[in-house]
Design a protein around this motif. Structure first.
Motif, PDB file in Angstrom:
ATOM      1  N   GLY A 192     -41.871  22.583  23.367  1.00  0.00           N
ATOM      2  CA  GLY A 192     -42.344  21.525  22.232  1.00  0.00           C
ATOM      3  C   GLY A 192     -42.611  22.408  21.090  1.00  0.00           C
ATOM      4  O   GLY A 192     -42.002  21.937  19.937  1.00  0.00           O
ATOM      5  N   THR A 193     -43.289  23.465  21.167  1.00  0.00           N
ATOM      6  CA  THR A 193     -43.806  24.359  19.749  1.00  0.00           C
ATOM      7  C   THR A 193     -42.445  24.863  19.204  1.00  0.00           C
ATOM      8  O   THR A 193     -42.424  25.047  18.107  1.00  0.00           O
ATOM      9  CB  THR A 193     -44.770  25.138  20.283  1.00  0.00           C
ATOM     10  N   ALA A 194     -41.598  25.559  20.331  1.00  0.00           N
ATOM     11  CA  ALA A 194     -40.448  26.055  19.612  1.00  0.00           C
ATOM     12  C   ALA A 194     -39.522  25.165  18.687  1.00  0.00           C
ATOM     13  O   ALA A 194     -38.737  25.373  17.836  1.00  0.00           O
ATOM     14  CB  ALA A 194     -39.657  26.613  20.606  1.00  0.00           C
ATOM     15  N   ILE A 195     -39.473  23.901  19.390  1.00  0.00           N
ATOM     16  CA  ILE A 195     -38.791  22.744  18.737  1.00  0.00           C
ATOM     17  C   ILE A 195     -39.382  22.414  17.515  1.00  0.00           C
ATOM     18  O   ILE A 195     -38.621  22.184  16.531  1.00  0.00           O
ATOM     19  CB  ILE A 195     -38.473  21.565  19.649  1.00  0.00           C
ATOM     20  N   THR A 196     -40.636  22.081  17.329  1.00  0.00           N
ATOM     21  CA  THR A 196     -41.348  21.595  15.870  1.00  0.00           C
ATOM     22  C   THR A 196     -41.593  22.869  15.036  1.00  0.00           C
ATOM     23  O   THR A 196     -41.342  22.748  13.974  1.00  0.00           O
ATOM     24  CB  THR A 196     -42.716  20.933  16.505  1.00  0.00           C
ATOM     25  N   ASP A 197     -42.084  23.844  15.732  1.00  0.00           N
ATOM     26  CA  ASP A 197     -42.532  24.938  14.524  1.00  0.00           C
ATOM     27  C   ASP A 197     -41.678  26.046  14.234  1.00  0.00           C
ATOM     28  O   ASP A 197     -41.858  26.784  13.302  1.00  0.00           O
ATOM     29  CB  ASP A 197     -43.827  25.717  15.530  1.00  0.00           C
ATOM     30  N   VAL A 198     -40.492  25.737  15.109  1.00  0.00           N
ATOM     31  CA  VAL A 198     -39.455  26.857  14.508  1.00  0.00           C
ATOM     32  C   VAL A 198     -38.238  25.839  14.390  1.00  0.00           C
ATOM     33  O   VAL A 198     -37.828  26.059  13.155  1.00  0.00           O
ATOM     34  CB  VAL A 198     -38.865  27.749  15.778  1.00  0.00           C
ATOM     35  N   GLY A 199     -37.661  24.947  15.118  1.00  0.00           N
ATOM     36  CA  GLY A 199     -36.284  24.324  14.908  1.00  0.00           C
ATOM     37  C   GLY A 199     -36.715  23.389  13.714  1.00  0.00           C
ATOM     38  O   GLY A 199     -35.966  23.529  12.679  1.00  0.00           O
ATOM     39  N   ILE A 200     -37.634  22.597  13.824  1.00  0.00           N
ATOM     40  CA  ILE A 200     -37.619  21.587  12.935  1.00  0.00           C
ATOM     41  C   ILE A 200     -38.573  22.041  11.530  1.00  0.00           C
ATOM     42  O   ILE A 200     -37.694  21.614  10.252  1.00  0.00           O
ATOM     43  CB  ILE A 200     -38.761  20.358  13.231  1.00  0.00           C
ATOM     44  N   LEU A 201     -39.030  23.047  11.518  1.00  0.00           N
ATOM     45  CA  LEU A 201     -39.563  23.770  10.210  1.00  0.00           C
ATOM     46  C   LEU A 201     -38.257  24.559   9.724  1.00  0.00           C
ATOM     47  O   LEU A 201     -38.496  24.641   8.536  1.00  0.00           O
ATOM     48  CB  LEU A 201     -40.698  24.615  10.514  1.00  0.00           C
ATOM     49  N   GLN A 202     -37.609  25.190  10.271  1.00  0.00           N
ATOM     50  CA  GLN A 202     -36.578  25.770   9.703  1.00  0.00           C
ATOM     51  C   GLN A 202     -35.661  24.731   8.861  1.00  0.00           C
ATOM     52  O   GLN A 202     -35.025  25.215   7.546  1.00  0.00           O
ATOM     53  CB  GLN A 202     -35.355  26.376  10.633  1.00  0.00           C
ATOM     54  N   VAL A 203     -35.584  23.451   9.293  1.00  0.00           N
ATOM     55  CA  VAL A 203     -34.825  22.313   8.459  1.00  0.00           C
ATOM     56  C   VAL A 203     -35.666  21.908   7.448  1.00  0.00           C
ATOM     57  O   VAL A 203     -35.233  21.917   6.089  1.00  0.00           O
ATOM     58  CB  VAL A 203     -34.518  21.406   9.432  1.00  0.00           C
ATOM     59  N   GLU A 204     -36.946  21.462   7.714  1.00  0.00           N
ATOM     60  CA  GLU A 204     -37.750  21.137   6.692  1.00  0.00           C
ATOM     61  C   GLU A 204     -38.252  21.855   5.628  1.00  0.00           C
ATOM     62  O   GLU A 204     -38.422  21.447   4.386  1.00  0.00           O
ATOM     63  CB  GLU A 204     -38.959  20.414   7.474  1.00  0.00           C
TER      64      GLU A 204
END
Length: 442
Positions: A407-419
């Motif tokens: 979950g942290t990889a998705i939010t703190d890596v994946g989503i933050l890369q976009v956002e």
């Protein structure tokens, strides 16, 4: 909690929570790389007393509800010291290191729901079996099951669960020309998080200067995922994050936020996020029960009467925690007694009264009543009813050993890369995937 503080909190903050926590992991040691705090009770380390340390993340509410003071009055030979770390993704790796070393743990360690399966499957021998000392019927069956090994060992006692709501600034909604009534708002986005995002687009058309609709796309992702039956693992324990219908649906909603202008682009539980509450820089936040106390603390006096609470688009659970007693602790008998007392229905009701952390003990439900100052702070919203209604229809989910780091990889890596970095959703997904492969050792 958390947030968690949880969060995680536990998210909450988790969190919140999760949160939702650094000084915690050594019995008397202090880590300070993430803004943690060590709060000593009024008794300090008086000569002749037994000092029990409790490692938590986020705001658990025990100190805030006066439970430590109550226990020490009842047990004058005990001194309690709480070691708090804000983020569970900082907290848990340190706990694992110290569990594996067999030293440096607190007498009681909090365990966020995203880490409980890993603890059960890989660290059970490092925790005392609490099932021999408690009446397990006090807790929700599914809550006990999450902390129970295949051979029946109970390694943690349930603290809270995280039924979902939406907390919103009705003052900012009014300035943006939107509906402010909590019931009517809930009807506008009922059944679909995409409708919540649609309202965000409306908000941004007349948004008060310097404000955004939501704190972060990750917040929306976690809330939406909490209402899905399939997340990162299937019922057989297989990792399915990249095939999960629930993950993909929640990711798409989060991307609608991340690629728009409605997000404040804040990383939850970091200092800028806390400052966002204080400065009223965003109008809504996905709000599991444990978030109530966090908002009240971080928004301060200026938020009183401006925050309100409405039912979330879908019933969901985000966060919830346990407390366990490591076998490396020096005061196991005393720690078990304290853990039992802190998680008893009466104490869980007191924590709810202070900060609305929703109990995992059904016996507490009939007596739940938030503190007058809390209901006043949140515009007299029927907090108990909103969270109770959500809790009744939360879907069952299957958890795995690496839930939290995935979950942290998705939010703190994946989503933050976009956002925050302007990457495309596809690039963000790929970045999260690479991080997850590392986590899983693939």
């Amino acid at each position: 909690m958390r947030t968690s503080t949880r969060r995680s909190h536990r998210l909450m903050a988790l969190a919140a929570v999760a949160a939702l926590t650094t000084g915690l992991l050594a019995g008397c040691a202090s880590d300070s790389d993430d803004g943690s705090s060590n709060s000593n009770d009024s008794g300090g380390n008086a000569k002749g007393k037994t000092t029990l340390t409790i490692g938590t993340f986020g705001v658990f509410g025990y100190k805030q509800a006066g439970l430590y003071d109550d226990y020490m009055k009842q047990h004058p030979d005990i001194t309690i010291k709480e070691n708090v770390t804000t983020r569970t993704d900082v907290y848990w790796p340190k706990v694992l290191t110290r569990l594996q070393a067999g030293s440096g743990t607190d007498d009681i360690q909090a365990i966020e729901v995203g880490n409980i399966t890993e603890a059960v499957q890989t660290q059970a021998q490092k925790f005392v079996d609490l099932g021999k000392d408690v009446d397990k019927s006090q807790w929700l069956d599914w809550k006990n099951a999450q902390a129970t090994t295949k051979d029946g060992k109970l390694i943690g006692l349930g603290t809270d669960i995280g039924p979902m709501a939406i907390c919103y600034r009705k003052d900012l909604f009014k300035k943006a020309g939107l509906e402010t009534d909590r019931t009517k708002l809930a009807e506008q986005w009922k059944g679909d998080w995409a409708k919540y995002v649609d309202l965000g687009e409306q908000y941004m058309k007349k948004a008060p200067s310097g404000t955004k609709f939501v704190d972060s796309a990750s917040s929306v992702y976690n809330a939406a995922l909490g209402g899905e039956s399939q997340t990162y693992y299937d019922k057989d324990g297989n990792v399915v994050w990249d095939k999960s219908a629930g993950v993909k649906k929640s990711w798409n909603v989060a991307m609608s936020v991340a690629t728009s202008n409605m997000s404040a682009k804040l990383k939850q539980f970091d200092k800028p996020w806390d400052q966002g509450f204080a400065n009223a820089s965003f109008a809504t936040v996905a709000c599991p029960a444990w978030m109530i106390g966090y908002i009240e603390q971080k928004s301060g006096d200026s938020g009183k009467g401006n925050w309100d609470v409405a039912a979330a688009p879908t019933a969901a659970n985000w966060g919830g925690s346990f407390i366990g007693v490591p076998t490396a602790g020096k005061h196991q008998k005393e720690a078990v007694a304290l853990a039992k007392w802190l998680t008893a229905p009466e104490q869980q009701a007191k924590v709810f009264a202070k900060q609305a952390s929703f109990p995992s003990t059904p016996a507490a439900y009939s007596s739940l009543k938030p503190a007058t100052e809390t209901t006043s702070y949140f515009s007299d919203a029927p907090i108990t009813q909103i969270f109770s209604d959500s809790a009744k229809t939360i879907p069952s989910q299957f958890h795995g050993a690496k839930d939290q780091p995935i979950g942290t990889a998705i939010t703190d890596v994946g989503i933050l890369q976009v956002e925050q970095k302007g990457k495309t959703p596809a690039q963000g997904w790929d970045a999260a995937g690479k991080e997850i492969k590392d986590v899983l050792g693939q």
